[in-house]
Design an enzyme around this catalytic site. Sequence first.
Site, mmCIF file in Angstrom:
data_model
loop_
_atom_site.group_PDB
_atom_site.id
_atom_site.type_symbol
_atom_site.label_atom_id
_atom_site.label_comp_id
_atom_site.label_asym_id
_atom_site.label_seq_id
_atom_site.Cartn_x
_atom_site.Cartn_y
_atom_site.Cartn_z
ATOM 1 N N GLY A 128 63.365 26.656 45.832
ATOM 2 C CA GLY A 128 64.539 26.999 45.978
ATOM 3 C C GLY A 128 65.149 28.232 45.402
ATOM 4 N N CYS A 129 66.288 28.754 45.614
ATOM 5 C CA CYS A 129 66.609 30.226 45.325
ATOM 6 C C CYS A 129 66.691 30.291 43.679
ATOM 7 C CB CYS A 129 68.048 30.620 45.787
ATOM 8 S SG CYS A 129 69.400 29.396 46.020
ATOM 9 N N TYR A 130 67.665 29.336 42.948
ATOM 10 C CA TYR A 130 67.710 29.283 41.717
ATOM 11 C C TYR A 130 66.373 28.906 40.936
ATOM 12 C CZ TYR A 130 72.992 28.729 42.299
ATOM 13 O OH TYR A 130 74.398 28.693 42.458
#
Lengths: 349, 349, 349, 349
Positions: free
Chosen positions: A148-150
């Site tokens: 995921g990005c975070y």
Amino acid sequence: MIKVGIVGGTGYTGVELLRLLAVHPQVQLTAITSRKEDGLPVADLYPSLRGHVNLAFSSPDKANLSECDVVFFATPHGVAMAQAPALLAAGVKVIDLAADFRLKDRAAFEQWYKIPHTAPELIDQAVYGLPELNREDIKGASLVANPGCYPTTMQLGYTPLLKAVLIDASSLIADCKSGVSGAGRKAEIGILFSESSDNFKAYGVAGHRHLPETTAQLQRFTEQKVSLIFTPHLVPMIRGMHSTLYARLSKDVSNAELQALFEAEYRDAPFVDVMPFASHPETRSTRGSNMLRLALHRPEVDGAPGNMLIILVVQDNLVKGASGQAVQCMNLMFGLEESLGLKHIALLP
Amino acid sequence: MIKVGIVGGTGYTGVELLRLLAVHPQVQLTAITSRKEDGLPVADLYPSLRGHVNLAFSSPDKANLSECDVVFFATPHGVAMAQAPALLAAGVKVIDLAADFRLKDRAAFEQWYKIPHTAPELIDQAVYGLPELNREDIKGASLVANPGCYPTTMQLGYTPLLKAVLIDASSLIADCKSGVSGAGRKAEIGILFSESSDNFKAYGVAGHRHLPETTAQLQRFTEQKVSLIFTPHLVPMIRGMHSTLYARLSKDVSNAELQALFEAEYRDAPFVDVMPFASHPETRSTRGSNMLRLALHRPEVDGAPGNMLIILVVQDNLVKGASGQAVQCMNLMFGLEESLGLKHIALLP
Amino acid sequence: MIKVGIVGGTGYTGVELLRLLAVHPQVQLTAITSRKEDGLPVADLYPSLRGHVNLAFSSPDKANLSECDVVFFATPHGVAMAQAPALLAAGVKVIDLAADFRLKDRAAFEQWYKIPHTAPELIDQAVYGLPELNREDIKGASLVANPGCYPTTMQLGYTPLLKAVLIDASSLIADCKSGVSGAGRKAEIGILFSESSDNFKAYGVAGHRHLPETTAQLQRFTEQKVSLIFTPHLVPMIRGMHSTLYARLSKDVSNAELQALFEAEYRDAPFVDVMPFASHPETRSTRGSNMLRLALHRPEVDGAPGNMLIILVVQDNLVKGASGQAVQCMNLMFGLEESLGLKHIALLP
Amino acid sequence: MIKVGIVGGTGYTGVELLRLLAVHPQVQLTAITSRKEDGLPVADLYPSLRGHVNLAFSSPDKANLSECDVVFFATPHGVAMAQAPALLAAGVKVIDLAADFRLKDRAAFEQWYKIPHTAPELIDQAVYGLPELNREDIKGASLVANPGCYPTTMQLGYTPLLKAVLIDASSLIADCKSGVSGAGRKAEIGILFSESSDNFKAYGVAGHRHLPETTAQLQRFTEQKVSLIFTPHLVPMIRGMHSTLYARLSKDVSNAELQALFEAEYRDAPFVDVMPFASHPETRSTRGSNMLRLALHRPEVDGAPGNMLIILVVQDNLVKGASGQAVQCMNLMFGLEESLGLKHIALLP
């Protein structure tokens, strides 16, 4: 040339894969599926691709994905787990940009994503696609779960400190901010221009799906039980992610040693830029590029370095936070130079 | 106190009516309908109204609209024409913010709006609610058709010139730009933040519904056949409309005379600000206010004033372009001061 | 490898040249001057260039520009005319991104730019750097005057029609809109975020310096006297330019013929994309790319094609409108493929 | 009517004072000074005020400020301390929107603001103008130090918890985000549209002037030594401030008790809105209004409420964070209703 298929090419991670792969020197775009846009030339939906991508979307049943060397899933959660088994069986490598294979704990997956996992036998086999921490495993992988990005920002910010046993893993606070494209290309009121422009808010404070993913990955690098507070916010910008990471130092260590630790950790990482101590990285310095930049800060208390360390991390959520990272994994999986086709300079201003 | 009902209070013109009417000294908000949000406190949907509006949405059948003195329709086209006849029969005044009664030509309405008109008997009775050009008729009206946002700017810019027979009505060009809120609060891809921010485009060039409305109204003030090219564009800002109006002068007239003409025309209009000649009005100077500002320009050709006149017009599309104008009409219909409750100063910066 | 110098590398056209040239396969960045930032590593000012550009700014006197093969001037008006003579004498080619050599009429230059021209002997020698209309001349040029951003869109939109004698050259209206980066990187109140965000306005309506440049160039292609109304506007976006061009048709011609005319004109132009008739090009489809896109519209009057033609033109003002075009010229001047190093796909979203 | 003077009316807090005071029912705007704009009508600089404010700027020496009842200083630091003594001696009340009288510790002031304090005798007399915590003192004050924008959010978020001795005051973390108008109306590169739009960054992490102010004020409410980490960030929006406040609970307390604590604390505060537990306040819900909204969150750990409390606080930095708060203080100082002239509803969308 690597024959590439993309499932779900109409969303933002899909079009970003197209932008990157259309000019990748070792890639031949072979199939792009979209049930809804079957037959539509890709460049009609995304005029930015006129002259660069001549493919049309095809419905999944028509696309001969099994003839590809690798298939990217730029789809909602649940699609990759349904189609990956057959592709893998046919010898096709799979990179999933969604969450189907990110969590090793099947129960946790089903709790957070509210769907049953239909390919649990593949969970163990899947390799978590964060090259800076998992490079060798990715090289040998057939199935990659793109982070995921975070989680990408939090892991690359905290892990060097956890590995060196320098911080208290039980009191981590990650205050994270994302551009609106992170919410995807969905017809929803909340992400309309008139709703999210000239505005700032937190969201999902009670629990965001990137929390269990991050916690599980950080746990790999410490014996202490990880406890992480994660607060996501929405920024009125299209692309960009800024994570402000707080960690309490548990050992006596100088700023120079901290800086050296990070520089050593990422010396050979082509896409992590450790900026000078006390820099203020800006998201725009990564816009459109696969680079993640970070900088350390240590506020003084009564004139001396305090025990709180702040790690500022920025990236383009659609590139290093999604599609660029997926291409980086592909490069590793196929024995190519890690940064091949990914040397875009950020668009600034 | 005037008892006010609002049909369709969940859209942008609806919430803007609430913002204006909640502090209007002669208004008592009585009913706000929304089929979808029945029972929901208005302030739960719009936290900006917490402490100001205590009403809840109610479904149309429950709301006792016939007990109101006036009902505003902040609805899609087609709703007002269905409900207005009964309300009018019950002695309730009606102000429609949609297009149901804007066109006197029923066939044109049905052609442009693609729905049959179900209350054709009211078309003649309806008064076009542009106070600066129709003030006396509005005072006596029971049914007001509130103008479109673009048409308001075009009419207030061109009409003084048409009335004075100074321009060629057959070669008008209106290059207009609107903020995204003009597209309403609808879950549509095209008006997502990630689609419309940091972007500019024209739309609807082949034909926009505000064209027949404007042409018909302008035609009232000239014997020459009006021909208008109208090009709308989408600006990445929430509120604001800027119309750049081109007109070819057909008579010899000085800049001072042109300026005097506009100043005289709007001397008693509380919401039209004729700025000094050659000013560049900014949309933000009207943000949140009911003021429309305009300025004249006349490019020189070979060192002398040319025959092309440019009229720059700005307004807040949700206020003077919609809800503020509707309240202005209400004031006139009920014998109140035209500007009562509408003296907000624009929010700048 | 071509040795490249850049004078004035701190502005937006300067950093954009760096972004493009740093990855150009035939370019070796040799010198970047800035009097103010002498000694500062370029990447300290522009972190987006970290890892890509290792040069430091040097003051003009220290930089050995005469050893370069070509020098770009990304400077305010007046700098190139002072330094070009010596460079040209030393055999260095010069590309000026400012206006010093854009106007063949020295008096007009001095009137519009308010400075004396100090190298008038070079004016005739300078080639106007619009490759689509001047390709062969550019190939042989030593001194190129890179066009203004607005003039690029107006010329590429109007010229095919003028050459085919299809429009009335005496009644052209260009309603143009630019992102804020077009104003440069200058500490001025008017282009602050808080002044120009969420706002729209016209500016310079009384006379903009791009008007004489455009008129003079258009005049080359018609025997009729060109008269052009040019209205620039400021859009709250960083990059992007949208020109809405109005032209009155002077001949009976079908839409298909008009479309064919443009397609033929730009068939071999790698950076002009003639979109399908009645398309609405968006500026974002060119963000970061050197592509200019255009589309034709022809509003109907009484159900038949009218005599007003609208040409919608979009480009990235910093690329095709400035630095990309300059690199395109450089490619031609050095016998390289016209699109070498310029195949960036636009960043969308 | 209260005769009001404003020193420094050209900045954003100045024009915001004008917006609020021009329609305040008990205020007569008497003088607005600006050395630079002497003689210029205010509405020429801020067209939003056309028709509302007829004053012109006058140079400080000409303005008869001593005839005012109250003078607001919307100036850079250092101006109020120079002029306040004479005004106070003449019986004029003074409200300083800058920092001259915010810190009771003169040495700390001189250390953080790098200027000597020239009116130290007034420091003790000055009342800190945060009405929710200091209401009675403000009522009797002649000299009010209006709080900083960030400190307002941090104090209103943390103080109820400190007073109730529920949190560990030694480990506070405030991750704060501000719109660009907080940086003022200054010609600086960093706050240009092209630099700060579509971008996000932290700034001043090493030490921001609002830190000592906040720490000192918080210290008043606890016996424990306050230690606060304060990280400001810049958001690409004009107005709005969002503070994400982290506090470690030091006592066993339920969510309901926490919510009740805040509701009791602010029951009589007209400008603090305690939203339902676990709400996500948006900055736009306060745009243009004097309302500050806050909400509590408490992430679960292993299925039970954890010991970390998160307080989300939003306000308009120019209203409750500056000029609105100053008017609120003025109301109290003159015995008026606290909310008089401050009941604006936020502009949403």
